[in-house]
Write a protein that holds these residues in place. Structure first.
Motif, PDB file in Angstrom:
ATOM      1  N   PHE A  27     -20.150 -22.194   0.455  1.00 20.03           N
ATOM      2  CA  PHE A  27     -20.292 -20.879  -0.175  1.00 20.03           C
ATOM      3  C   PHE A  27     -20.017 -19.767   0.835  1.00 20.03           C
ATOM      4  CE2 PHE A  27     -22.686 -17.047  -1.100  1.00 20.03           C
ATOM      5  CZ  PHE A  27     -22.193 -16.746  -2.358  1.00 20.03           C
ATOM      6  N   LYS A  28     -20.527 -19.913   2.043  1.00 19.67           N
ATOM      7  CA  LYS A  28     -20.300 -18.893   3.072  1.00 19.67           C
ATOM      8  C   LYS A  28     -18.814 -18.736   3.345  1.00 19.67           C
ATOM      9  CE  LYS A  28     -24.746 -19.534   5.438  1.00 19.67           C
ATOM     10  NZ  LYS A  28     -25.417 -19.956   6.691  1.00 19.67           N
ATOM     11  N   GLU A  29     -18.084 -19.861   3.363  1.00 16.76           N
ATOM     12  CA  GLU A  29     -16.640 -19.815   3.566  1.00 16.76           C
ATOM     13  C   GLU A  29     -15.960 -19.097   2.398  1.00 16.76           C
ATOM     14  OE1 GLU A  29     -12.932 -22.935   4.363  1.00 16.76           O
ATOM     15  OE2 GLU A  29     -14.754 -23.616   3.321  1.00 16.76           O
ATOM     16  N   PHE A  30     -16.398 -19.397   1.171  1.00 12.54           N
ATOM     17  CA  PHE A  30     -15.855 -18.735  -0.020  1.00 12.54           C
ATOM     18  C   PHE A  30     -16.058 -17.225   0.062  1.00 12.54           C
ATOM     19  CE2 PHE A  30     -16.984 -16.919  -4.188  1.00 12.54           C
ATOM     20  CZ  PHE A  30     -15.766 -17.057  -4.854  1.00 12.54           C
ATOM     21  N   LEU A  31     -17.268 -16.798   0.408  1.00 18.70           N
ATOM     22  CA  LEU A  31     -17.568 -15.367   0.491  1.00 18.70           C
ATOM     23  C   LEU A  31     -16.679 -14.684   1.524  1.00 18.70           C
ATOM     24  CD1 LEU A  31     -19.418 -12.990  -0.354  1.00 18.70           C
ATOM     25  CD2 LEU A  31     -20.928 -13.649   1.527  1.00 18.70           C
ATOM     26  N   LYS A  32     -16.538 -15.289   2.696  1.00 17.43           N
ATOM     27  CA  LYS A  32     -15.702 -14.699   3.740  1.00 17.43           C
ATOM     28  C   LYS A  32     -14.249 -14.623   3.285  1.00 17.43           C
ATOM     29  CE  LYS A  32     -14.328 -15.073   8.579  1.00 17.43           C
ATOM     30  NZ  LYS A  32     -12.919 -14.738   8.285  1.00 17.43           N
ATOM     31  N   ASN A  33     -13.769 -15.667   2.668  1.00 16.07           N
ATOM     32  CA  ASN A  33     -12.366 -15.696   2.249  1.00 16.07           C
ATOM     33  C   ASN A  33     -12.046 -14.635   1.209  1.00 16.07           C
ATOM     34  OD1 ASN A  33     -11.763 -17.793   3.986  1.00 16.07           O
ATOM     35  ND2 ASN A  33     -12.004 -19.390   2.422  1.00 16.07           N
ATOM     36  N   ILE A  34     -12.926 -14.459   0.232  1.00 16.83           N
ATOM     37  CA  ILE A  34     -12.611 -13.467  -0.804  1.00 16.83           C
ATOM     38  C   ILE A  34     -12.755 -12.044  -0.254  1.00 16.83           C
ATOM     39  CG2 ILE A  34     -13.184 -15.004  -2.712  1.00 16.83           C
ATOM     40  CD1 ILE A  34     -15.770 -13.364  -3.072  1.00 16.83           C
ATOM     41  N   CYS A  35     -13.693 -11.837   0.665  1.00 16.03           N
ATOM     42  CA  CYS A  35     -13.815 -10.514   1.282  1.00 16.03           C
ATOM     43  C   CYS A  35     -12.568 -10.205   2.104  1.00 16.03           C
ATOM     44  CB  CYS A  35     -15.058 -10.444   2.162  1.00 16.03           C
ATOM     45  SG  CYS A  35     -16.613 -10.355   1.252  1.00 16.03           S
ATOM     46  N   ASP A  36     -12.076 -11.195   2.858  1.00 16.54           N
ATOM     47  CA  ASP A  36     -10.856 -11.002   3.649  1.00 16.54           C
ATOM     48  C   ASP A  36      -9.654 -10.725   2.750  1.00 16.54           C
ATOM     49  OD1 ASP A  36     -12.283 -11.406   5.952  1.00 16.54           O
ATOM     50  OD2 ASP A  36     -11.637 -13.480   6.250  1.00 16.54           O
ATOM     51  N   ASP A  37      -9.573 -11.430   1.620  1.00 15.24           N
ATOM     52  CA  ASP A  37      -8.467 -11.203   0.689  1.00 15.24           C
ATOM     53  C   ASP A  37      -8.521  -9.804   0.091  1.00 15.24           C
ATOM     54  OD1 ASP A  37      -7.495 -13.767   1.123  1.00 15.24           O
ATOM     55  OD2 ASP A  37      -7.065 -14.079  -1.007  1.00 15.24           O
ATOM     56  N   ALA A  38      -9.721  -9.349  -0.236  1.00 14.05           N
ATOM     57  CA  ALA A  38      -9.866  -7.995  -0.778  1.00 14.05           C
ATOM     58  C   ALA A  38      -9.407  -6.957   0.237  1.00 14.05           C
ATOM     59  CB  ALA A  38     -11.321  -7.744  -1.165  1.00 14.05           C
ATOM     60  N   LEU A  39      -9.713  -7.198   1.489  1.00  7.75           N
ATOM     61  CA  LEU A  39      -9.338  -6.264   2.550  1.00  7.75           C
ATOM     62  C   LEU A  39      -7.819  -6.141   2.665  1.00  7.75           C
ATOM     63  CD1 LEU A  39     -10.883  -4.559   4.656  1.00  7.75           C
ATOM     64  CD2 LEU A  39     -10.562  -6.438   6.270  1.00  7.75           C
ATOM     65  N   VAL A  40      -7.120  -7.242   2.456  1.00  6.07           N
ATOM     66  CA  VAL A  40      -5.663  -7.247   2.579  1.00  6.07           C
ATOM     67  C   VAL A  40      -4.974  -6.707   1.327  1.00  6.07           C
ATOM     68  CG1 VAL A  40      -3.629  -8.728   2.830  1.00  6.07           C
ATOM     69  CG2 VAL A  40      -5.660  -9.142   4.234  1.00  6.07           C
ATOM     70  N   SER A  41      -5.438  -7.172   0.152  1.00  2.00           N
ATOM     71  CA  SER A  41      -4.743  -6.821  -1.101  1.00  2.00           C
ATOM     72  C   SER A  41      -5.203  -5.495  -1.700  1.00  2.00           C
ATOM     73  CB  SER A  41      -4.932  -7.931  -2.129  1.00  2.00           C
ATOM     74  OG  SER A  41      -6.308  -8.089  -2.449  1.00  2.00           O
ATOM     75  N   LYS A  42      -6.377  -5.027  -1.282  1.00  3.34           N
ATOM     76  CA  LYS A  42      -6.911  -3.735  -1.735  1.00  3.34           C
ATOM     77  C   LYS A  42      -6.945  -3.613  -3.269  1.00  3.34           C
ATOM     78  CE  LYS A  42      -5.473  -1.254   2.432  1.00  3.34           C
ATOM     79  NZ  LYS A  42      -4.960  -2.440   3.146  1.00  3.34           N
ATOM     80  N   PRO A  43      -7.643  -4.522  -3.954  1.00  2.00           N
ATOM     81  CA  PRO A  43      -7.717  -4.444  -5.421  1.00  2.00           C
ATOM     82  C   PRO A  43      -8.517  -3.231  -5.873  1.00  2.00           C
ATOM     83  CG  PRO A  43      -9.292  -6.043  -4.595  1.00  2.00           C
ATOM     84  CD  PRO A  43      -8.466  -5.622  -3.413  1.00  2.00           C
ATOM     85  N   SER A  44      -8.184  -2.739  -7.062  1.00  2.00           N
ATOM     86  CA  SER A  44      -8.879  -1.571  -7.604  1.00  2.00           C
ATOM     87  C   SER A  44      -9.996  -1.949  -8.560  1.00  2.00           C
ATOM     88  CB  SER A  44      -7.886  -0.660  -8.333  1.00  2.00           C
ATOM     89  OG  SER A  44      -7.249  -1.373  -9.390  1.00  2.00           O
ATOM     90  N   SER A  45     -10.028  -3.232  -8.967  1.00  3.22           N
ATOM     91  CA  SER A  45     -11.064  -3.680  -9.891  1.00  3.22           C
ATOM     92  C   SER A  45     -11.276  -5.177  -9.722  1.00  3.22           C
ATOM     93  CB  SER A  45     -10.669  -3.389 -11.342  1.00  3.22           C
ATOM     94  OG  SER A  45      -9.586  -4.220 -11.741  1.00  3.22           O
ATOM     95  N   VAL A  46     -12.436  -5.658 -10.201  1.00  3.09           N
ATOM     96  CA  VAL A  46     -12.708  -7.094 -10.158  1.00  3.09           C
ATOM     97  C   VAL A  46     -11.676  -7.845 -10.992  1.00  3.09           C
ATOM     98  CG1 VAL A  46     -14.344  -8.899 -10.840  1.00  3.09           C
ATOM     99  CG2 VAL A  46     -15.181  -6.823  -9.720  1.00  3.09           C
ATOM    100  N   GLU A  47     -11.322  -7.296 -12.155  1.00  4.82           N
ATOM    101  CA  GLU A  47     -10.361  -7.957 -13.043  1.00  4.82           C
ATOM    102  C   GLU A  47      -9.023  -8.172 -12.342  1.00  4.82           C
ATOM    103  OE1 GLU A  47     -12.211  -5.324 -13.830  1.00  4.82           O
ATOM    104  OE2 GLU A  47     -13.609  -6.337 -15.196  1.00  4.82           O
ATOM    105  N   ASP A  48      -8.530  -7.141 -11.647  1.00  4.24           N
ATOM    106  CA  ASP A  48      -7.268  -7.265 -10.915  1.00  4.24           C
ATOM    107  C   ASP A  48      -7.405  -8.279  -9.780  1.00  4.24           C
ATOM    108  OD1 ASP A  48      -6.123  -5.381 -12.541  1.00  4.24           O
ATOM    109  OD2 ASP A  48      -6.365  -3.728 -11.117  1.00  4.24           O
ATOM    110  N   PHE A  49      -8.522  -8.224  -9.101  1.00  6.92           N
ATOM    111  CA  PHE A  49      -8.757  -9.115  -7.969  1.00  6.92           C
ATOM    112  C   PHE A  49      -8.741 -10.580  -8.402  1.00  6.92           C
ATOM    113  CE2 PHE A  49     -11.947 -10.743  -4.666  1.00  6.92           C
ATOM    114  CZ  PHE A  49     -10.968 -10.898  -3.691  1.00  6.92           C
ATOM    115  N   LEU A  50      -9.388 -10.879  -9.519  1.00  5.15           N
ATOM    116  CA  LEU A  50      -9.482 -12.266  -9.979  1.00  5.15           C
ATOM    117  C   LEU A  50      -8.109 -12.845 -10.333  1.00  5.15           C
ATOM    118  CD1 LEU A  50     -12.661 -12.085 -12.262  1.00  5.15           C
ATOM    119  CD2 LEU A  50     -12.468 -13.192 -10.022  1.00  5.15           C
ATOM    120  N   GLN A  51      -7.182 -11.990 -10.755  1.00  2.82           N
ATOM    121  CA  GLN A  51      -5.871 -12.475 -11.186  1.00  2.82           C
ATOM    122  C   GLN A  51      -4.856 -12.570 -10.053  1.00  2.82           C
ATOM    123  OE1 GLN A  51      -5.515 -13.802 -14.190  1.00  2.82           O
ATOM    124  NE2 GLN A  51      -7.703 -13.284 -14.339  1.00  2.82           N
TER     125      GLN A  51
END
Length: 281
Positions: free
Chosen positions: A88-112
């Motif tokens: 779980f800790k790895e999952f949390l770090k990975n999605i936070c890192d991805d958000a930092l790079v892709s800069k999503p504007s919403s959870v819906e956009d991020f999930l897709q």
């Protein structure tokens, strides 16, 4: 309306008033929680009550930042136990890192969007894989970005292992992260609802005035007005960040403390934004 035991318990948690009085207030209010709180306050049984207080899902708020932006990402889980799991800790770090790079504007956009470490998967599919692996439901609830600029300082404070995460932006200088983090620590402790009195909605102030007047019936009008104003000022001090006494120096408000620290640095500093995220809000 039937008043359930859970409703009574929730009201007790939010007000600190005894169970029987909470049940009476809920009955009088027809089951409306906010109205029941107002009834208890008018009777002098409860002081101003913070929002929330209900038991909620477990989870954690992850943080990732670079020189350009910072992201907060809240992830909810079923049990607190899974938060200690390395997967779980790895999952949390990975999605936070991805958000930092892709800069999503919403959870819906991020999930897709595509997962950076496996482009065959979307973020949501990566989440589903992690759910299958851990045997527990996991949901990405919300995310928020803070863009950075050279004339502002951003401070982020994580409390209780990410159960509460606060961010504070200070305008006037780009080298005051430590001060901004101190104010963010204050936000975690004192949980303000608004930045300044001007942000309090008119209907909220009107409700506070109504409650204040109901507590001091029988006073001469001129005396009543002064007492009510005093109570409203105390309310503003309680719920507005800039008006609160600073936890690191109770002789000063947050606003005055920041101004004083700015003078020491030869700069004009001002808190312009804060966010307080608590799991389950």
């Amino acid at each position: 309306m039937t008043i359930s035991a859970q409703m009574v318990m929730d009201l007790r948690k939010r007000t600190g008033v005894g169970m029987s009085k909470c049940k009476d207030a809920l009955t009088e209010a027809g089951g409306d929680m906010e109205e029941a709180i107002s009834i208890l306050r008018k009777k002098g049984m409860a002081s101003a009550v913070k929002k929330g207080g209900r038991e909620t899902n477990e989870g954690v708020v992850g943080v990732a930042e670079n020189s350009e932006v910072a992201y907060l990402v809240e992830v909810n889980v079923e049990t607190d136990f899974v938060l200690q799991n390395d997967r779980f800790k790895e999952f949390l770090k990975n999605i936070c890192d991805d958000a930092l790079v892709s800069k999503p504007s919403s959870v819906e956009d991020f999930l897709q969007q595509k997962y950076s470490k496996n482009s065959a998967l979307t973020i949501d599919e990566y989440r589903a894989e992690t759910v299958h692996s851990l045997g527990e439901n996991i949901q990405i609830k919300r995310l928020l970005d803070f863009k950075k600029s050279g004339d502002e300082s951003l401070g982020i404070y994580s409390h209780m292992g990410g159960k509460i995460v606060c961010a504070v932006r200070i305008a006037g200088a780009g080298d005051q992260e430590a001060l901004a983090r101190d104010v963010a620590m204050h936000v975690a402790a004192e949980a303000p609802d608004y930045l300044k009195p001007e942000e309090i909605p008119a209907d909220v102030l009107a409700k506070e005035e109504e409650i204040a007047r109901s507590q001091i019936q029988g006073k001469p009008p001129e005396i009543m007005d002064k007492i009510v104003q005093g109570k409203l000022n105390a309310y503003k001090e309680q719920v507005c960040l800039l008006n609160q006494k600073f936890v690191k120096d109770s002789s000063s408000t947050v606003a005055n403390y920041v101004v004083a620290e700015g003078k020491k640095a030869g700069k004009t500093l001002e808190v312009v934004e804060f966010v307080r995220w608590q799991i389950g809000e």
